[in-house]
Scaffold this motif. Sequence first.
Motif, mmCIF file in Angstrom:
data_model
loop_
_atom_site.group_PDB
_atom_site.id
_atom_site.type_symbol
_atom_site.label_atom_id
_atom_site.label_comp_id
_atom_site.label_asym_id
_atom_site.label_seq_id
_atom_site.Cartn_x
_atom_site.Cartn_y
_atom_site.Cartn_z
ATOM 1 N N ARG A 1 47.784 66.230 -5.131
ATOM 2 C CA ARG A 1 46.541 65.934 -5.844
ATOM 3 C C ARG A 1 46.584 66.347 -7.310
ATOM 4 O O ARG A 1 46.038 65.653 -8.160
ATOM 5 C CB ARG A 1 45.378 66.612 -5.109
ATOM 6 N N ALA A 2 47.231 67.451 -7.631
ATOM 7 C CA ALA A 2 47.310 67.871 -9.036
ATOM 8 C C ALA A 2 48.046 66.825 -9.873
ATOM 9 O O ALA A 2 47.639 66.504 -10.992
ATOM 10 C CB ALA A 2 48.005 69.224 -9.157
ATOM 11 N N GLY A 3 49.117 66.266 -9.358
ATOM 12 C CA GLY A 3 49.865 65.232 -10.063
ATOM 13 C C GLY A 3 49.067 63.950 -10.196
ATOM 14 O O GLY A 3 49.081 63.284 -11.238
ATOM 15 N N GLU A 4 48.339 63.586 -9.139
ATOM 16 C CA GLU A 4 47.506 62.388 -9.189
ATOM 17 C C GLU A 4 46.390 62.547 -10.233
ATOM 18 O O GLU A 4 46.147 61.632 -11.028
ATOM 19 C CB GLU A 4 46.894 62.127 -7.808
ATOM 20 N N ARG A 5 45.736 63.702 -10.239
ATOM 21 C CA ARG A 5 44.673 63.947 -11.235
ATOM 22 C C ARG A 5 45.221 63.923 -12.658
ATOM 23 O O ARG A 5 44.585 63.405 -13.573
ATOM 24 C CB ARG A 5 43.982 65.280 -10.956
ATOM 25 N N PHE A 6 46.399 64.506 -12.852
ATOM 26 C CA PHE A 6 47.016 64.514 -14.180
ATOM 27 C C PHE A 6 47.214 63.088 -14.679
ATOM 28 O O PHE A 6 46.837 62.758 -15.808
ATOM 29 C CB PHE A 6 48.354 65.258 -14.111
ATOM 30 N N LEU A 7 47.786 62.233 -13.840
ATOM 31 C CA LEU A 7 48.015 60.844 -14.248
ATOM 32 C C LEU A 7 46.697 60.109 -14.482
ATOM 33 O O LEU A 7 46.572 59.339 -15.442
ATOM 34 C CB LEU A 7 48.858 60.120 -13.201
ATOM 35 N N GLU A 8 45.703 60.354 -13.636
ATOM 36 C CA GLU A 8 44.399 59.710 -13.820
ATOM 37 C C GLU A 8 43.762 60.124 -15.145
ATOM 38 O O GLU A 8 43.190 59.295 -15.853
ATOM 39 C CB GLU A 8 43.481 60.049 -12.654
ATOM 40 N N ARG A 9 43.873 61.387 -15.503
ATOM 41 C CA ARG A 9 43.304 61.858 -16.776
ATOM 42 C C ARG A 9 43.998 61.249 -17.984
ATOM 43 O O ARG A 9 43.400 61.133 -19.049
ATOM 44 C CB ARG A 9 43.363 63.375 -16.841
ATOM 45 N N LEU A 10 45.262 60.893 -17.815
ATOM 46 C CA LEU A 10 45.980 60.223 -18.901
ATOM 47 C C LEU A 10 45.645 58.741 -18.991
ATOM 48 O O LEU A 10 46.067 58.061 -19.912
ATOM 49 C CB LEU A 10 47.492 60.395 -18.720
ATOM 50 N N GLY A 11 44.902 58.232 -18.003
ATOM 51 C CA GLY A 11 44.497 56.832 -18.023
ATOM 52 C C GLY A 11 45.273 55.938 -17.071
ATOM 53 O O GLY A 11 45.091 54.722 -17.082
ATOM 54 N N PHE A 12 46.127 56.496 -16.238
ATOM 55 C CA PHE A 12 46.885 55.704 -15.273
ATOM 56 C C PHE A 12 45.986 55.299 -14.114
ATOM 57 O O PHE A 12 45.097 56.046 -13.711
ATOM 58 C CB PHE A 12 48.062 56.516 -14.705
ATOM 59 N N GLY A 13 46.244 54.122 -13.568
ATOM 60 C CA GLY A 13 45.602 53.673 -12.339
ATOM 61 C C GLY A 13 46.608 53.800 -11.204
ATOM 62 O O GLY A 13 47.727 53.302 -11.312
ATOM 63 N N LEU A 14 46.211 54.469 -10.121
ATOM 64 C CA LEU A 14 47.109 54.702 -8.989
ATOM 65 C C LEU A 14 46.986 53.594 -7.950
ATOM 66 O O LEU A 14 45.882 53.134 -7.652
ATOM 67 C CB LEU A 14 46.796 56.040 -8.322
ATOM 68 N N ASP A 15 48.110 53.181 -7.387
ATOM 69 C CA ASP A 15 48.090 52.264 -6.255
ATOM 70 C C ASP A 15 47.371 52.963 -5.105
ATOM 71 O O ASP A 15 47.518 54.174 -4.921
ATOM 72 C CB ASP A 15 49.507 51.904 -5.814
#
Length: 54
Positions: free
Chosen positions: A10-24
């Motif tokens: 979850r920490a990695g997913e949140r980091f990417l989301e905060r940078l503006g990435f959309g997760l599959d």
Amino acid sequence: MTATVPPGWRAGERFLERLGFGLDPEPGPNGANRRPGPREGAVRRAVLRRDGGL
């Protein structure tokens, strides 16, 4: 631009989301651009898209 994160980290997913990435929504089979190791599982792919431009 794409990135990958292990599902459930979850920490990695949140980091990417905060940078503006959309997760599959679901992990896929080795979405990285490299050959996976023998014990590596599926990963979640994240995509960063820029409006306009390249």
